[in-house]
Design a protein around this motif. Structure first.
Motif, PDB file in Angstrom:
ATOM      1  N   PRO A  42       3.996 -50.084  79.273  1.00 23.97           N
ATOM      2  CA  PRO A  42       3.803 -51.155  80.254  1.00 23.97           C
ATOM      3  C   PRO A  42       3.825 -52.548  79.612  1.00 23.97           C
ATOM      4  O   PRO A  42       4.332 -53.497  80.205  1.00 23.97           O
ATOM      5  N   GLU A  43       3.303 -52.668  78.399  1.00 26.50           N
ATOM      6  CA  GLU A  43       3.296 -53.961  77.706  1.00 26.50           C
ATOM      7  C   GLU A  43       4.700 -54.417  77.332  1.00 26.50           C
ATOM      8  O   GLU A  43       4.980 -55.603  77.248  1.00 26.50           O
ATOM      9  N   TRP A  44       5.601 -53.479  77.095  1.00 25.77           N
ATOM     10  CA  TRP A  44       6.975 -53.765  76.700  1.00 25.77           C
ATOM     11  C   TRP A  44       7.830 -54.241  77.884  1.00 25.77           C
ATOM     12  O   TRP A  44       8.790 -54.980  77.713  1.00 25.77           O
ATOM     13  N   GLU A  45       7.459 -53.844  79.088  1.00 20.51           N
ATOM     14  CA  GLU A  45       8.236 -54.191  80.286  1.00 20.51           C
ATOM     15  C   GLU A  45       8.260 -55.705  80.500  1.00 20.51           C
ATOM     16  O   GLU A  45       7.305 -56.413  80.175  1.00 20.51           O
ATOM     17  N   LEU A  46       9.354 -56.188  81.077  1.00 18.54           N
ATOM     18  CA  LEU A  46       9.440 -57.602  81.451  1.00 18.54           C
ATOM     19  C   LEU A  46       8.439 -57.880  82.567  1.00 18.54           C
ATOM     20  O   LEU A  46       8.146 -57.002  83.379  1.00 18.54           O
ATOM     21  N   VAL A  47       7.937 -59.116  82.615  1.00 17.96           N
ATOM     22  CA  VAL A  47       6.978 -59.465  83.663  1.00 17.96           C
ATOM     23  C   VAL A  47       7.646 -59.311  85.022  1.00 17.96           C
ATOM     24  O   VAL A  47       8.858 -59.530  85.158  1.00 17.96           O
ATOM     25  N   PRO A  48       6.896 -58.942  86.045  1.00 18.94           N
ATOM     26  CA  PRO A  48       7.500 -58.649  87.346  1.00 18.94           C
ATOM     27  C   PRO A  48       8.156 -59.856  88.016  1.00 18.94           C
ATOM     28  O   PRO A  48       9.046 -59.680  88.846  1.00 18.94           O
ATOM     29  N   GLU A  49       7.785 -61.061  87.630  1.00 15.54           N
ATOM     30  CA  GLU A  49       8.381 -62.255  88.238  1.00 15.54           C
ATOM     31  C   GLU A  49       9.799 -62.530  87.731  1.00 15.54           C
ATOM     32  O   GLU A  49      10.533 -63.304  88.331  1.00 15.54           O
ATOM     33  N   LEU A  50      10.160 -61.910  86.620  1.00 20.62           N
ATOM     34  CA  LEU A  50      11.460 -62.164  85.997  1.00 20.62           C
ATOM     35  C   LEU A  50      12.194 -60.846  85.802  1.00 20.62           C
ATOM     36  O   LEU A  50      11.845 -60.042  84.943  1.00 20.62           O
ATOM     37  N   VAL A  51      13.227 -60.643  86.602  1.00 21.52           N
ATOM     38  CA  VAL A  51      13.951 -59.372  86.601  1.00 21.52           C
ATOM     39  C   VAL A  51      15.442 -59.651  86.395  1.00 21.52           C
ATOM     40  O   VAL A  51      16.043 -60.430  87.141  1.00 21.52           O
ATOM     41  N   PRO A  52      16.051 -59.017  85.401  1.00 22.00           N
ATOM     42  CA  PRO A  52      17.492 -59.176  85.214  1.00 22.00           C
ATOM     43  C   PRO A  52      18.269 -58.675  86.430  1.00 22.00           C
ATOM     44  O   PRO A  52      17.909 -57.659  87.025  1.00 22.00           O
ATOM     45  N   ALA A  53      19.307 -59.396  86.775  1.00 19.66           N
ATOM     46  CA  ALA A  53      20.209 -58.965  87.847  1.00 19.66           C
ATOM     47  C   ALA A  53      21.195 -57.951  87.273  1.00 19.66           C
ATOM     48  O   ALA A  53      21.399 -57.870  86.057  1.00 19.66           O
ATOM     49  N   ALA A  54      21.811 -57.200  88.156  1.00 21.38           N
ATOM     50  CA  ALA A  54      22.826 -56.241  87.732  1.00 21.38           C
ATOM     51  C   ALA A  54      23.890 -56.967  86.912  1.00 21.38           C
ATOM     52  O   ALA A  54      24.350 -58.047  87.291  1.00 21.38           O
ATOM     53  N   GLY A  55      24.241 -56.403  85.783  1.00 18.14           N
ATOM     54  CA  GLY A  55      25.274 -56.973  84.928  1.00 18.14           C
ATOM     55  C   GLY A  55      24.766 -57.976  83.902  1.00 18.14           C
ATOM     56  O   GLY A  55      25.530 -58.378  83.017  1.00 18.14           O
ATOM     57  N   GLU A  56      23.518 -58.408  84.005  1.00 15.63           N
ATOM     58  CA  GLU A  56      22.978 -59.330  83.002  1.00 15.63           C
ATOM     59  C   GLU A  56      22.503 -58.523  81.800  1.00 15.63           C
ATOM     60  O   GLU A  56      21.657 -57.638  81.942  1.00 15.63           O
ATOM     61  N   PRO A  57      23.037 -58.809  80.624  1.00 16.82           N
ATOM     62  CA  PRO A  57      22.684 -58.016  79.447  1.00 16.82           C
ATOM     63  C   PRO A  57      21.219 -58.173  79.054  1.00 16.82           C
ATOM     64  O   PRO A  57      20.646 -59.260  79.156  1.00 16.82           O
ATOM     65  N   VAL A  58      20.637 -57.072  78.600  1.00 14.80           N
ATOM     66  CA  VAL A  58      19.309 -57.073  77.997  1.00 14.80           C
ATOM     67  C   VAL A  58      19.499 -56.626  76.550  1.00 14.80           C
ATOM     68  O   VAL A  58      19.934 -55.509  76.291  1.00 14.80           O
ATOM     69  N   VAL A  59      19.204 -57.524  75.631  1.00 16.10           N
ATOM     70  CA  VAL A  59      19.357 -57.275  74.206  1.00 16.10           C
ATOM     71  C   VAL A  59      18.002 -56.845  73.659  1.00 16.10           C
ATOM     72  O   VAL A  59      17.009 -57.543  73.848  1.00 16.10           O
TER      73      VAL A  59
END
Length: 187
Positions: free
Chosen positions: A64-81
């Motif tokens: 749970p600590e590793w997850e991105l905060v719920p207010e900021l969510v990548p959109a489909a197709g946006e890379p997560v490095v």
């Protein structure tokens, strides 16, 4: 001024906006709101939004600590490095992702100011990128018990020295959230 050939595009880089990283961050809600505003504006302008997510022994992948905060969510197709070093370029595919999109200018936000933000800014300049730090869209936790200055001073100092940072053919700089102007990328 970027020294990378054929890299006219800009990306918004969102670094380590994770539950565990931001849990005790200075001015957390204001910083998250500023980043959310920048993400929305970048998307509207068709500017790449690149997400960086840290993992190590203290921040385990999938926790749970590793997850991105719920207010900021990548959109489909946006890379997560995914990274395990402070500099988001080290041991990751960030450079390949940026090169594939013709990106030479980075607009940098996130956490922690005195660790991953500084390291990634310096890594970007060293690799030929121009890098603008959004002065009111990065934060850190209170590390005064380890001898660090209070978070407000860490942030102010980083903004001060990055505001005039340069290297041959490259430039740093700062801008407030309201001052960041994204232009549409060529199609």
């Amino acid at each position: 001024m970027v020294t990378l050939a054929d890299r006219p595009n800009t990306a918004l880089l969102v670094i380590d906006v994770q539950n565990g990283v931001l849990a005790a961050a200075y001015d957390r809600d204001k910083v998250v709101a500023n980043i959310a505003s920048l993400v929305e504006r970048a998307r509207r302008a068709r500017v790449a939004v690149m997400w960086v997510q840290h993992h190590d022994r203290g921040l385990l992948s999938g926790s749970p600590e590793w997850e991105l905060v719920p207010e900021l969510v990548p959109a489909a197709g946006e890379p997560v490095v995914h990274k395990s070093y402070p500099d988001a370029f080290e041991g990751t595919e960030l450079e390949a992702q940026l090169a594939a999109r013709g990106i030479g200018q980075l607009v940098v936000t996130g956490a922690q100011t005195d660790q991953c933000i500084r390291s990634t800014l310096h890594g970007a300049i060293t690799r030929g990128y121009d890098a603008t730090l959004v002065s009111d869209a990065h934060t850190t936790e209170d590390l005064t018990s380890f001898g660090a200055p209070p978070p407000r001073q860490v942030i102010a100092h980083t903004n001060l020295y990055w505001s005039s940072h340069t290297a041959p053919g490259r430039k740093g700089g700062t801008a407030r959230t309201a001052e960041v102007m994204f232009g549409a990328r060529p199609s």
